[in-house]
Design an enzyme around this catalytic site. Structure first.
Site, PDB file in Angstrom:
ATOM      1  N   ARG A  24       0.854  -1.186   0.000  1.00  0.00           N
ATOM      2  CA  ARG A  24       0.000   0.000   0.000  1.00  0.00           C
ATOM      3  C   ARG A  24       0.883   1.226   0.000  1.00  0.00           C
ATOM      4  NH1 ARG A  24      -3.839   2.377   4.890  1.00  0.00           N
ATOM      5  NH2 ARG A  24      -1.973   3.600   5.308  1.00  0.00           N
ATOM      6  N   TYR A  66      -3.188  11.739   5.977  1.00  0.00           N
ATOM      7  CA  TYR A  66      -3.449  10.379   6.452  1.00  0.00           C
ATOM      8  C   TYR A  66      -2.426   9.390   5.880  1.00  0.00           C
ATOM      9  CZ  TYR A  66      -4.904   5.660   6.562  1.00  0.00           C
ATOM     10  OH  TYR A  66      -4.859   4.299   6.739  1.00  0.00           O
ATOM     11  N   ASP A  72      -5.129   3.873  -0.075  1.00  0.00           N
ATOM     12  CA  ASP A  72      -6.265   4.147   0.818  1.00  0.00           C
ATOM     13  C   ASP A  72      -6.618   5.634   0.738  1.00  0.00           C
ATOM     14  OD1 ASP A  72      -8.116   4.232   2.870  1.00  0.00           O
ATOM     15  OD2 ASP A  72      -6.837   3.226   4.353  1.00  0.00           O
ATOM     16  N   HIS A  97      -9.117   6.850   2.414  1.00  0.00           N
ATOM     17  CA  HIS A  97      -9.571   7.102   3.779  1.00  0.00           C
ATOM     18  C   HIS A  97     -10.789   8.032   3.866  1.00  0.00           C
ATOM     19  CE1 HIS A  97      -8.694   6.867   8.188  1.00  0.00           C
ATOM     20  NE2 HIS A  97      -8.228   5.716   7.791  1.00  0.00           N
ATOM     21  N   GLU A 113      -8.981   1.950  -1.770  1.00  0.00           N
ATOM     22  CA  GLU A 113      -9.704   1.670  -0.522  1.00  0.00           C
ATOM     23  C   GLU A 113     -10.464   2.895  -0.015  1.00  0.00           C
ATOM     24  OE1 GLU A 113      -7.048  -0.083   2.302  1.00  0.00           O
ATOM     25  OE2 GLU A 113      -8.128   0.730   4.031  1.00  0.00           O
ATOM     26  N   GLU A 143     -13.539  -1.405   6.561  1.00  0.00           N
ATOM     27  CA  GLU A 143     -12.838  -1.543   7.849  1.00  0.00           C
ATOM     28  C   GLU A 143     -13.641  -0.965   9.004  1.00  0.00           C
ATOM     29  OE1 GLU A 143      -9.210   0.591   6.684  1.00  0.00           O
ATOM     30  OE2 GLU A 143      -9.708   2.116   8.144  1.00  0.00           O
ATOM     31  N   ARG A 171     -13.592  -5.417   3.531  1.00  0.00           N
ATOM     32  CA  ARG A 171     -12.479  -5.265   4.478  1.00  0.00           C
ATOM     33  C   ARG A 171     -12.863  -5.429   5.939  1.00  0.00           C
ATOM     34  NH1 ARG A 171      -7.951  -3.680   4.314  1.00  0.00           N
ATOM     35  NH2 ARG A 171      -8.066  -1.811   5.609  1.00  0.00           N
ATOM     36  N   GLU A 228      -4.235  -7.362   5.262  1.00  0.00           N
ATOM     37  CA  GLU A 228      -3.365  -6.231   5.615  1.00  0.00           C
ATOM     38  C   GLU A 228      -2.398  -6.648   6.732  1.00  0.00           C
ATOM     39  OE1 GLU A 228      -5.485  -2.813   7.122  1.00  0.00           O
ATOM     40  OE2 GLU A 228      -3.850  -1.453   6.625  1.00  0.00           O
ATOM     41  N   TRP A 270     -12.103  12.022   8.851  1.00  0.00           N
ATOM     42  CA  TRP A 270     -10.703  11.631   9.027  1.00  0.00           C
ATOM     43  C   TRP A 270     -10.428  10.346   8.294  1.00  0.00           C
ATOM     44  CZ3 TRP A 270      -7.981   7.478  11.270  1.00  0.00           C
ATOM     45  CH2 TRP A 270      -6.588   7.635  11.158  1.00  0.00           C
TER      46      TRP A 270
HETATM   47  O1  EZ4 Z   1      -7.010   4.415   9.966  1.00  0.00           O
HETATM   48  O2  EZ4 Z   1      -6.875   1.396  11.882  1.00  0.00           O
HETATM   49  O3  EZ4 Z   1      -6.335   0.688   6.223  1.00  0.00           O
HETATM   50  N1  EZ4 Z   1      -6.062   1.015   7.330  1.00  0.00           N
HETATM   51  C1  EZ4 Z   1      -6.533   2.094   7.947  1.00  0.00           C
HETATM   52  C2  EZ4 Z   1      -6.086   2.294   9.364  1.00  0.00           C
HETATM   53  C3  EZ4 Z   1      -7.111   3.036  10.196  1.00  0.00           C
HETATM   54  C4  EZ4 Z   1      -6.885   2.775  11.660  1.00  0.00           C
HETATM   55  C5  EZ4 Z   1      -7.957   3.418  12.523  1.00  0.00           C
HETATM   56  O4  EZ4 Z   1      -7.918   2.933  13.826  1.00  0.00           O
HETATM   57  O5  EZ4 Z   1      -7.254   2.869   7.358  1.00  0.00           O
HETATM   58  O6  EZ4 Z   1      -4.833   2.927   9.383  1.00  0.00           O
HETATM   59 CO    CO Z   2      -8.039   1.920   5.557  1.00  0.00          CO
END
Ligand code: EZ4
Ligand code: CO
Length: 405
Positions: free
Chosen positions: A150, A162, A213, A215, A239, A265, A286, A342, A405
């Site tokens: 990743r 992030y 990701d 995010h 992701e 996730e 995920r 992961e 976030w």
């Molecule tokens: O931000 O597990 O793909 N992994 C992620 C992680 C999450 C954290 C949050 O607790 O997006 O890094």
């Molecule tokens: Co993630």
């Protein structure tokens, strides 16, 4: 077989490098099982849910009745779902699977039907404060044997993005006693992302499985545009392109891009992904053992996903304890529609506190052959590592608007 009644359910909260919530269930035949209930930044809520509301109901129950106990805690509570509830149920569920496998004298994956593959392909995290830093990090992970990586890098002009370490410590997002504020700019990110992928492919070619990701930062149409702009780089997955509270949002992304999509996730139930899966709006689900109700519920999600050609890609950050990781590896090895897992290695102190049978070699992990899930806890050391309040960051746009976030 002798009876196996639950005689104790103990919650252990400890901070060996970071906070973890562990449930230890002991039975009348002298065995114990361990489950992970860690919910990053909200650990004590799960600990209280377990200690004050779940543990009293477990005492005297038949430890062999895993599905019935799951149903008892899910349906029986009246208040269903939610991350706190489902992490608590997961901790019980994994502890009971650990116990059953120990009683059977088998590694858990054997009890789950045996292995479907030689090992569990995992992906690593490469990140950098600059493109050069990212490329060095990718090279380092290739040297360690990873075949899937990743990639996340600082976006020029955007502080604290992030996925990139804050300062010089290894990446660990829950790093402050009050939420740190990060900034976000979608236009800057959208311009930079193809440049980042171009640099990685130019240096390392196309054999490497490449993941990224987003995010939850984009709107559906922005996610569609990003997916489209990255198509030539042949990602393994993109992701969390957009938040998935509205599952239909993914239909829009899907209409515009063939970049494979992964999400889940933060999901805690099969209902969070019912439409995403049945309408084939995603490629990888995920959900994790810890945050989606344990092995029992994750198997249900995976079986459902299998009907639609959706494969798994379990979340595996450092905020799941080695118990959560061990359980995930048994699950991954035993299901037909596994995709990838992961892998964010834990700090040495965490690994010492949770001795485990699982191993990593050559881009793959294996849960090991110890009876149960193969992860232990150094309970006596817990007092040395008291809980330390730690929050995930929050995120604002450049004009100060609160963002995801
Ligand atoms: O931000 O597990 O793909 N992994 C992620 C992680 C999450 C954290 C949050 O607790 O997006 O890094
Ligand atoms: Co993630």
């Amino acid at each position: 077989m002798a009876e196996s009644k639950i005689v104790d359910a103990k919650v252990i909260v400890a901070c060996p490098a970071r906070n973890f919530v562990t449930l230890k269930i002991t039975t009348s035949d002298g065995l114990y099982g361990l489950g992970d209930g860690t919910l990053n930044g909200r650990e004590l809520a799960v600990a209280a849910y377990l200690r004050d509301h779940v543990a009293p109901c477990l005492i005297g129950r038949d430890a062999e009745r895993i599905e019935d106990t799951w149903q008892y805690l899910y349906r029986g509570a009246y208040w269903r779902r939610g991350p706190v509830t489902m992490a608590a149920i997961a901790a019980v569920d994994v502890a009971l699977w650990d116990l059953k496998a120990k009683r059977a004298g088998m590694p858990l994956y054997q009890l789950l039907g045996g292995r479907c593959r030689e090992g569990v392909t995992v992906y690593a995290h490469a990140n950098g404060h600059s493109l050069d830093g990212l490329l060095d990090s990718v090279a380092h992970h290739i040297e360690l044997g990873y075949k899937a990586i990743r990639v996340q890098a600082a976006v020029p002009g955007v502080p604290d993005v992030y996925g990139v370490p804050h300062g010089s410590q290894p990446y660990e997002p829950a790093d402050s006693s009050l939420p740190r504020e990060e900034t976000w700019s979608t236009p800057k990110y959208m311009r930079f992302a193809p440049e980042m992928m171009e640099a990685v492919r130019a240096r390392f070619g196309f054999d490497l499985a490449l993941l990224h990701d987003a995010h939850h930062r984009l709107t559906p149409i922005e996610a569609a545009a990003l997916g489209k702009s990255l198509e030539g780089y042949r990602l393994f997955w993109l992701e969390d392109a957009t938040p998935a509270e509205n599952q239909e949002a993914f239909r829009l992304i899907r209409q515009h891009t063939t970049t494979p999509l992964a999400v889940g996730e933060v999901f805690n139930s099969i209902f969070d992904c019912q439409r995403l899966i049945s309408e084939q709006l995603i490629d990888y689900i995920r959900t994790s053992v810890v945050h989606a109700g344990g092995i029992t519920h994750l198997r249900r999600i995976a079986s459902f996903a299998g009907l639609y050609g959706v494969r798994t890609g379990c979340h595996g950050p450092t905020d799941l304890s080695p118990i959560g990781m061990g359980a995930a590896l048994h699950f991954d090895l035993s299901i037909p529609n596994f995709g990838i897992q992961e892998h964010m290695p834990h700090a040495p102190l965490t690994d010492e506190f949770f001795p485990h049978a699982y191993t990593y070699a050559n881009g793959m992990m294996h849960p090991g052959e110890a009876p149960g899930h193969g992860v232990e806890i150094d309970e006596a050391a817990a007092e040395k590592f008291p809980y330390k309040r730690a929050y995930l960051p929050v995120c604002r746009l450049e004009d100060g608007t609160m963002h995801n976030w």
